[in-house]
Write an enzyme that holds these catalytic residues in place. Structure first.
Site, PDB file in Angstrom:
ATOM      1  N   TYR A 140     -32.204 -69.442   1.096  1.00 39.07           N
ATOM      2  CA  TYR A 140     -33.008 -68.165   1.375  1.00 39.07           C
ATOM      3  C   TYR A 140     -32.417 -67.650   2.701  1.00 39.07           C
ATOM      4  O   TYR A 140     -32.097 -66.342   2.566  1.00 39.07           O
ATOM      5  CB  TYR A 140     -34.467 -68.509   1.109  1.00 39.07           C
ATOM      6  CG  TYR A 140     -35.208 -67.071   0.994  1.00 39.07           C
ATOM      7  CD1 TYR A 140     -35.164 -66.082   0.034  1.00 39.07           C
ATOM      8  CD2 TYR A 140     -36.036 -66.623   2.178  1.00 39.07           C
ATOM      9  CE1 TYR A 140     -36.122 -65.373   0.010  1.00 39.07           C
ATOM     10  CE2 TYR A 140     -36.704 -65.533   2.166  1.00 39.07           C
ATOM     11  CZ  TYR A 140     -36.591 -64.609   0.859  1.00 39.07           C
ATOM     12  OH  TYR A 140     -37.687 -63.636   1.109  1.00 39.07           O
ATOM     13  N   LYS A 182     -30.429 -63.888   3.018  1.00 37.62           N
ATOM     14  CA  LYS A 182     -30.902 -62.901   3.834  1.00 37.62           C
ATOM     15  C   LYS A 182     -30.132 -62.434   4.809  1.00 37.62           C
ATOM     16  O   LYS A 182     -30.016 -61.369   5.172  1.00 37.62           O
ATOM     17  CB  LYS A 182     -32.416 -63.235   4.087  1.00 37.62           C
ATOM     18  CG  LYS A 182     -33.372 -63.361   2.831  1.00 37.62           C
ATOM     19  CD  LYS A 182     -33.293 -62.000   2.197  1.00 37.62           C
ATOM     20  CE  LYS A 182     -33.825 -62.250   0.713  1.00 37.62           C
ATOM     21  NZ  LYS A 182     -34.044 -60.742  -0.093  1.00 37.62           N
TER      22      LYS A 182
END
Length: 287
Positions: free
Chosen positions: A171, A175
């Site tokens: 993640y 991002k």
């Protein structure tokens, strides 16, 4: 749908629905989501409020699906406002799926909609403060995330499954990749006299956010909220306000950058790093 300015919202969960409400008055809305029940519920709610709504199911990580969505948007009218909010969180998927949806999906959005956004239009990608907490990448890794064709992103060596084995790691990489990819896309979008930026929310009370708070990283997220100056979780409207600003004329000189919407959590995190370095350098420090 009557031909008029079109706002495209990809991902119509908590943030996407709030953004759609903020942008929809006087424009046609094109809503897109993989979950057709969520899509129908959003369409019905917004139509009942008087908005003009079209919908299309989309898989953001499939090139043909994103190309089809872009073509549909361009056929409805001038595409002036775009918000990409779709994504998977660490509790929802395996690392490979997170990279596929959160990183590749954004790369495809930036590529496909660069060809249909109207002159003077603007887009926003919903990233995350996880990109600001991510480990520092090497210059070569940053360049690869910025410039590698979307279809080849999954083959980058440092994104290999044997190296990215943890959901939170995937993640954060996705991002920070969003932030880098948006910066790189500003030139491409600028060729159409259009802008593109990202927004990095902190902990926000959406269904996904509440799921994360109840998961294995919940304690760290609550500590982040408690230490931040605002001392509260964010709301979908907090994010919609930021997106509305970046898509509006007041932000016409802003492109290729990220707006952090987190109540000050990233600022406190960085201050802690500065304090530690100052103490190390001087043998003292002031909190």
């Amino acid at each position: 749908m009557v031909s008029r300015d079109v706002a495209v919202i990809i991902g119509v969960g908590g943030m996407g629905l709030a953004i759609a409400r903020r942008l929809g008055s006087g424009r046609g809305l094109l809503l897109a989501d993989r979950d057709e029940r969520t899509l129908k519920a959003a369409r019905d709610a917004l139509a009942a409020e008087g908005h003009e709504v079209a919908v299309q199911a989309v898989d953001v990580a499939e090139p043909d699906s994103m190309a089809s969505l872009a073509a549909t948007a361009g056929g409805l009218g001038p595409v002036t406002h775009l918000a990409h909010t779709a994504g998977l969180s660490p509790v929802q998927a395996k690392p490979a799926d997170i990279l596929r949806v959160d990183l590749l999906g954004v790369a495809l959005f930036l590529d496909e909609f660069a060809g249909v956004v109207a002159p003077g239009g603007a887009g926003v990608v919903i990233a995350s403060t996880a990109g600001h907490f991510a480990p520092t990448l090497s210059p070569d890794q940053e360049a690869a995330l910025a410039l590698t064709p979307a279809a080849e992103l999954a083959r980058l060596p440092f994104l290999a499954p044997d190296l990215v084995t943890d959901q939170a790691q995937a993640y954060c990489l996705a991002k920070v990749g969003n932030l880098i990819r948006v910066r790189a896309a500003a030139k491409l979008w600028g060729r159409r006299d259009a802008r593109v930026n990202s927004v990095s929310p902190g902990v926000v009370s959406t269904p996904m956010g509440r799921q994360e708070l109840a998961g294995p990283w919940g304690a760290a997220m609550r500590a982040q909220v408690d230490s931040a100056p605002a001392k509260r979780v964010g709301t979908p409207d907090d994010v919609a306000d930021a997106v509305s600003f970046l898509l509006g004329q007041q932000a016409r000189f802003i492109t290729g950058t990220d707006l952090v919407v987190d109540g000050g959590a990233v600022a406190i995190h960085r201050r802690g790093g500065w304090t530690a370095r100052a103490k190390s350098a001087t043998g003292a420090g002031r909190d």
